[in-house]
Design an enzyme around this catalytic site. Structure first.
Site, PDB file in Angstrom:
ATOM      1  N   LYS A  23      40.101  22.282  43.079  1.00  0.00           N
ATOM      2  CA  LYS A  23      39.688  23.415  43.747  1.00  0.00           C
ATOM      3  C   LYS A  23      39.338  24.547  43.117  1.00  0.00           C
ATOM      4  O   LYS A  23      38.072  25.190  43.283  1.00  0.00           O
ATOM      5  CB  LYS A  23      41.034  23.828  44.793  1.00  0.00           C
ATOM      6  CG  LYS A  23      40.920  24.864  45.345  1.00  0.00           C
ATOM      7  CD  LYS A  23      41.882  25.349  46.321  1.00  0.00           C
ATOM      8  CE  LYS A  23      43.103  26.113  45.895  1.00  0.00           C
ATOM      9  NZ  LYS A  23      43.123  27.545  45.558  1.00  0.00           N
ATOM     10  N   ASN A  24      40.268  25.050  42.220  1.00  0.00           N
ATOM     11  CA  ASN A  24      39.962  26.435  41.504  1.00  0.00           C
ATOM     12  C   ASN A  24      38.689  26.228  40.412  1.00  0.00           C
ATOM     13  O   ASN A  24      38.692  27.318  39.826  1.00  0.00           O
ATOM     14  CB  ASN A  24      41.296  26.888  40.804  1.00  0.00           C
ATOM     15  CG  ASN A  24      42.301  27.179  42.172  1.00  0.00           C
ATOM     16  OD1 ASN A  24      41.653  27.498  43.328  1.00  0.00           O
ATOM     17  ND2 ASN A  24      43.447  27.464  41.772  1.00  0.00           N
ATOM     18  N   CYS A 118      47.826  38.573  50.741  1.00  0.00           N
ATOM     19  CA  CYS A 118      48.146  37.073  50.957  1.00  0.00           C
ATOM     20  C   CYS A 118      49.768  37.055  50.910  1.00  0.00           C
ATOM     21  O   CYS A 118      50.495  37.785  50.511  1.00  0.00           O
ATOM     22  CB  CYS A 118      47.290  36.518  50.395  1.00  0.00           C
ATOM     23  SG  CYS A 118      48.008  35.850  48.652  1.00  0.00           S
ATOM     24  N   ARG A 123      47.406  41.086  45.365  1.00  0.00           N
ATOM     25  CA  ARG A 123      46.179  40.625  44.689  1.00  0.00           C
ATOM     26  C   ARG A 123      45.062  41.499  44.840  1.00  0.00           C
ATOM     27  O   ARG A 123      44.061  41.299  45.422  1.00  0.00           O
ATOM     28  CB  ARG A 123      45.988  39.268  45.281  1.00  0.00           C
ATOM     29  CG  ARG A 123      47.361  38.483  45.264  1.00  0.00           C
ATOM     30  CD  ARG A 123      47.029  36.896  45.741  1.00  0.00           C
ATOM     31  NE  ARG A 123      46.194  36.232  44.987  1.00  0.00           N
ATOM     32  CZ  ARG A 123      45.758  35.018  45.175  1.00  0.00           C
ATOM     33  NH1 ARG A 123      46.026  34.389  46.605  1.00  0.00           N
ATOM     34  NH2 ARG A 123      45.122  34.318  44.420  1.00  0.00           N
ATOM     35  N   ASP A 306      50.818  28.317  39.651  1.00  0.00           N
ATOM     36  CA  ASP A 306      50.440  27.286  40.735  1.00  0.00           C
ATOM     37  C   ASP A 306      51.466  26.077  40.587  1.00  0.00           C
ATOM     38  O   ASP A 306      51.378  25.260  41.572  1.00  0.00           O
ATOM     39  CB  ASP A 306      48.923  26.783  40.737  1.00  0.00           C
ATOM     40  CG  ASP A 306      48.205  27.985  41.222  1.00  0.00           C
ATOM     41  OD1 ASP A 306      46.977  27.915  40.925  1.00  0.00           O
ATOM     42  OD2 ASP A 306      48.791  28.996  41.427  1.00  0.00           O
ATOM     43  N   ARG A 398      44.249  23.176  52.376  1.00  0.00           N
ATOM     44  CA  ARG A 398      43.305  24.035  51.889  1.00  0.00           C
ATOM     45  C   ARG A 398      43.232  23.761  50.545  1.00  0.00           C
ATOM     46  O   ARG A 398      42.052  23.889  49.919  1.00  0.00           O
ATOM     47  CB  ARG A 398      43.833  25.489  51.706  1.00  0.00           C
ATOM     48  CG  ARG A 398      43.809  26.184  53.018  1.00  0.00           C
ATOM     49  CD  ARG A 398      44.365  27.593  52.798  1.00  0.00           C
ATOM     50  NE  ARG A 398      43.333  28.306  51.969  1.00  0.00           N
ATOM     51  CZ  ARG A 398      43.359  29.675  51.425  1.00  0.00           C
ATOM     52  NH1 ARG A 398      44.530  30.452  52.124  1.00  0.00           N
ATOM     53  NH2 ARG A 398      42.935  29.988  50.549  1.00  0.00           N
TER      54      ARG A 398
HETATM   55  C1  EPZ Z   1      43.393  32.448  40.619  1.00  0.00           C
HETATM   56  O1  EPZ Z   1      43.693  33.258  41.482  1.00  0.00           O
HETATM   57  C2  EPZ Z   1      43.582  31.214  41.366  1.00  0.00           C
HETATM   58  N1  EPZ Z   1      42.975  30.957  42.423  1.00  0.00           N
HETATM   59  C3  EPZ Z   1      45.330  31.240  41.724  1.00  0.00           C
HETATM   60  O2  EPZ Z   1      45.353  29.788  42.515  1.00  0.00           O
HETATM   61  C4  EPZ Z   1      46.197  31.210  40.618  1.00  0.00           C
HETATM   62  O3  EPZ Z   1      47.420  31.103  41.177  1.00  0.00           O
HETATM   63  C5  EPZ Z   1      45.920  32.559  39.795  1.00  0.00           C
HETATM   64  O4  EPZ Z   1      44.483  32.436  39.539  1.00  0.00           O
HETATM   65  C6  EPZ Z   1      46.578  32.458  38.599  1.00  0.00           C
HETATM   66  O5  EPZ Z   1      46.547  31.461  37.884  1.00  0.00           O
HETATM   67  C7  EPZ Z   1      41.681  30.772  42.067  1.00  0.00           C
HETATM   68  O6  EPZ Z   1      41.168  30.471  41.060  1.00  0.00           O
HETATM   69  C8  EPZ Z   1      40.690  30.570  43.227  1.00  0.00           C
HETATM   70  P1  EPZ Z   1      44.625  36.453  39.191  1.00  0.00           P
HETATM   71  P2  EPZ Z   1      43.411  34.917  41.095  1.00  0.00           P
HETATM   72  O7  EPZ Z   1      43.359  37.431  39.200  1.00  0.00           O
HETATM   73  O8  EPZ Z   1      42.132  34.880  40.179  1.00  0.00           O
HETATM   74  C9  EPZ Z   1      46.579  40.651  39.585  1.00  0.00           C
HETATM   75  C10 EPZ Z   1      46.135  28.647  44.156  1.00  0.00           C
HETATM   76  O9  EPZ Z   1      47.447  28.142  44.778  1.00  0.00           O
HETATM   77  N2  EPZ Z   1      45.263  41.158  39.593  1.00  0.00           N
HETATM   78  O10 EPZ Z   1      44.522  35.744  37.919  1.00  0.00           O
HETATM   79  O11 EPZ Z   1      43.236  35.686  42.278  1.00  0.00           O
HETATM   80  C11 EPZ Z   1      46.967  39.777  40.765  1.00  0.00           C
HETATM   81  O12 EPZ Z   1      47.643  40.475  41.837  1.00  0.00           O
HETATM   82  C12 EPZ Z   1      45.716  30.017  43.775  1.00  0.00           C
HETATM   83  O13 EPZ Z   1      45.228  27.717  43.942  1.00  0.00           O
HETATM   84  C13 EPZ Z   1      45.181  42.807  39.663  1.00  0.00           C
HETATM   85  O14 EPZ Z   1      46.084  43.415  39.414  1.00  0.00           O
HETATM   86  O15 EPZ Z   1      44.756  35.430  40.308  1.00  0.00           O
HETATM   87  C14 EPZ Z   1      47.897  38.780  40.144  1.00  0.00           C
HETATM   88  O16 EPZ Z   1      49.414  39.287  40.253  1.00  0.00           O
HETATM   89  C15 EPZ Z   1      46.801  30.934  44.423  1.00  0.00           C
HETATM   90  N3  EPZ Z   1      44.163  43.119  39.566  1.00  0.00           N
HETATM   91  C16 EPZ Z   1      47.793  38.563  38.667  1.00  0.00           C
HETATM   92  O17 EPZ Z   1      46.861  39.696  38.487  1.00  0.00           O
HETATM   93  C17 EPZ Z   1      42.956  42.343  39.669  1.00  0.00           C
HETATM   94  O18 EPZ Z   1      41.598  42.793  39.727  1.00  0.00           O
HETATM   95  C18 EPZ Z   1      46.958  37.210  38.338  1.00  0.00           C
HETATM   96  O19 EPZ Z   1      45.738  37.215  39.521  1.00  0.00           O
HETATM   97  C19 EPZ Z   1      42.952  40.815  39.504  1.00  0.00           C
HETATM   98  C20 EPZ Z   1      44.280  40.525  39.463  1.00  0.00           C
END
Ligand code: EPZ
Length: 418
Positions: A23-24, A118, A123, A306, A398
């Site tokens: 998915k990702n 969410c 996020r 995840d 999803r």
């Molecule tokens: C990706 O989400 C994945 N989704 C998530 O999978 C996964 O849990 C996550 O990476 C971590 O590996 C997809 O790839 C579509 P991050 P993402 O930006 O990119 C903070 C699933 O279950 N952050 O790496 O949204 C954020 O709040 C989903 O398949 C900021 O503060 O995660 C989090 O605490 C859930 N500012 C941390 O960084 C930003 O601009 C990591 O988030 C971006 C992120």
């Protein structure tokens, strides 16, 4: 009434099952089709609700999407019809934010709804926006939308304040069409980022270093078309292996890339699971009862957040006490209360959960709250004594393609009820 999954626990899962595409990896790959006017053919998109959601968004933006005979999907954005990702879509799937970078790079403008928080946390996307500003985009936030404008993006050095997967992906995509060279430092190293880079290179982008913390992109004037096979889903692989482990079964997952989930495999072995690795297969034989061990989630190549909920279900049955620390999201213990209703003994304290293993779970009616929490509840239900009903199973759909059918194929007594 949302569908429910019903599980009669206790069956030891046995057999072989093929994993679906990730998915990702599929979501950013689909967004990348916005970067070119030429067709991009995807050979193996998974049939997931999130893939349907981003496909609808792409069509709204001007994509023509057609399904081929052999299960392949062609996406072509010959011309943009809109540059807006509306709140209605972004609020259902935060990964919609992945159209931001491609839209600005392609047309110089984008209007994307700010994703609300969410179930698992706030996020924000501040890192995405800071990076785009470094590339020369004018960023304005008003009425809950991000407006990004740029005549032409210009290559820059970007160091993100923290490791962000979709942030890295958004900036990587935007940089492919920027003028000059971009360097992204502190980049995410996830296999899904590497897979996106492979796709972009096949379209003509010049990308070096994907998979390391430093990615260098030399912008090109335009990209062409291409064909792509999405990598297998390492999280679904880990989930299916854990289903075999938690039931004391013997499950082989096929079509996998073992090195994409080394940290998960290491933890399963610490918990007493016997693993056998093949070229593209992994076999897991569960112990009668798992051993306790500690888990700390980290960006790749560390233990993936995840898989945190799923491994908690396994350790909830362990002979001993485990500590699980969630360092990526601030609220990713939604599954704990429901696991406790099934007899688990888990106490959370901020980012840590202390799991005092019990010999068995009791089946119970439980409610899914997010994608991976629902998987954890299914896993606990498989091992429980009695019947478990998981409601709001749309969370599961999803991100898992027919997970109940795959588990039933392995001998689980699991079915859907309206
Ligand atoms: C990706 O989400 C994945 N989704 C998530 O999978 C996964 O849990 C996550 O990476 C971590 O590996 C997809 O790839 C579509 P991050 P993402 O930006 O990119 C903070 C699933 O279950 N952050 O790496 O949204 C954020 O709040 C989903 O398949 C900021 O503060 O995660 C989090 O605490 C859930 N500012 C941390 O960084 C930003 O601009 C990591 O988030 C971006 C992120």
């Amino acid at each position: 009434m949302a569908e429910r999954l019903v599980i009669e626990g206790g069956a030891r899962l046995q057999g072989r099952v093929a994993v679906s595409a990730a998915k990702n990896a599929a979501l950013p790959a689909l967004a990348a089709a916005l970067l070119t006017t030429e067709p991009v053919v995807f050979e193996n998109l998974p049939a997931l609700a999130d893939v349907t959601t981003i496909s609808r968004l792409l069509e709204r933006l001007g994509a023509e999407i057609s399904k081929g005979a052999a299960g392949e999907t062609e996406v072509r954005v010959a011309e943009l019809k809109s540059d807006e990702a509306p709140y209605g879509l972004v609020s259902t799937m935060r990964a919609s934010v992945l159209v931001l970078g491609p839209l600005v790079a392609r047309s110089g403008r984008a209007r994307v709804a700010l994703p609300g928080g969410c179930a698992i946390g706030l996020r924000p996307i501040d890192q995405h926006l800071k990076g785009l500003a470094r590339l020369g985009a004018e960023i304005r936030i008003e009425n809950g939308y991000v407006e990004a404008r740029a005549s032409r993006l210009k290559g820059a050095r970007i160091t993100t304040d923290l490791v962000t997967v979709t942030g890295t992906e958004n900036l990587l995509m935007a940089a492919t069409l920027a003028e000059g060279t971009t360097v992204i430092e502190n980049a995410a190293r996830e296999p899904e980022v590497v897979d996106l880079a492979v796709l972009l290179q096949s379209l003509g982008a010049r990308v070096e270093g994907a998979g390391t913390e430093r990615i260098e992109i030399d912008g090109v004037p335009e990209l062409g078309g291409g064909r792509h096979r999405v990598i297998p889903d390492r999280i679904e692989t880990g989930t299916l292996l854990t289903a075999g482990a938690i039931t004391g079964g013997d499950v082989t997952v096929t079509g996998v890339v073992p090195r994409h989930l080394s940290a998960v495999l290491g933890k399963l072995e610490e918990a007493g699971v016997a693993l056998e690795m093949g070229e593209a297969t992994i076999r897991a034989r569960g112990p009668e009862r798992p051993r306790a061990t500690d888990v700390i989630t980290q960006p790749f190549p560390g233990f993936p957040t995840d898989m945190q909920a799923q491994v908690m279900s396994l350790l909830g049955r362990a002979d001993g006490t485990s500590r699980i620390t969630e360092t990526i999201f601030e609220n990713r213990f939604m599954h704990v209360a429901e696991l406790c209703r099934m007899g688990a003994r888990i106490e959370t304290d901020g980012a840590s959960a202390v799991v005092r293993g019990v010999s068995h779970y009791q089946g119970a009616p439980v409610m899914a709250s997010d994608l991976r929490a629902s998987a954890a509840l299914v896993l606990a239900g498989l091992a429980a004594r009695g019947r478990t009903e998981v409601s709001r199973v749309y969370h599961l759909d999803r991100g898992y393609e027919r997970l109940d059918a795959k588990l039933a194929q392995l001998g689980a007594r699991i079915w859907r009820e309206p």
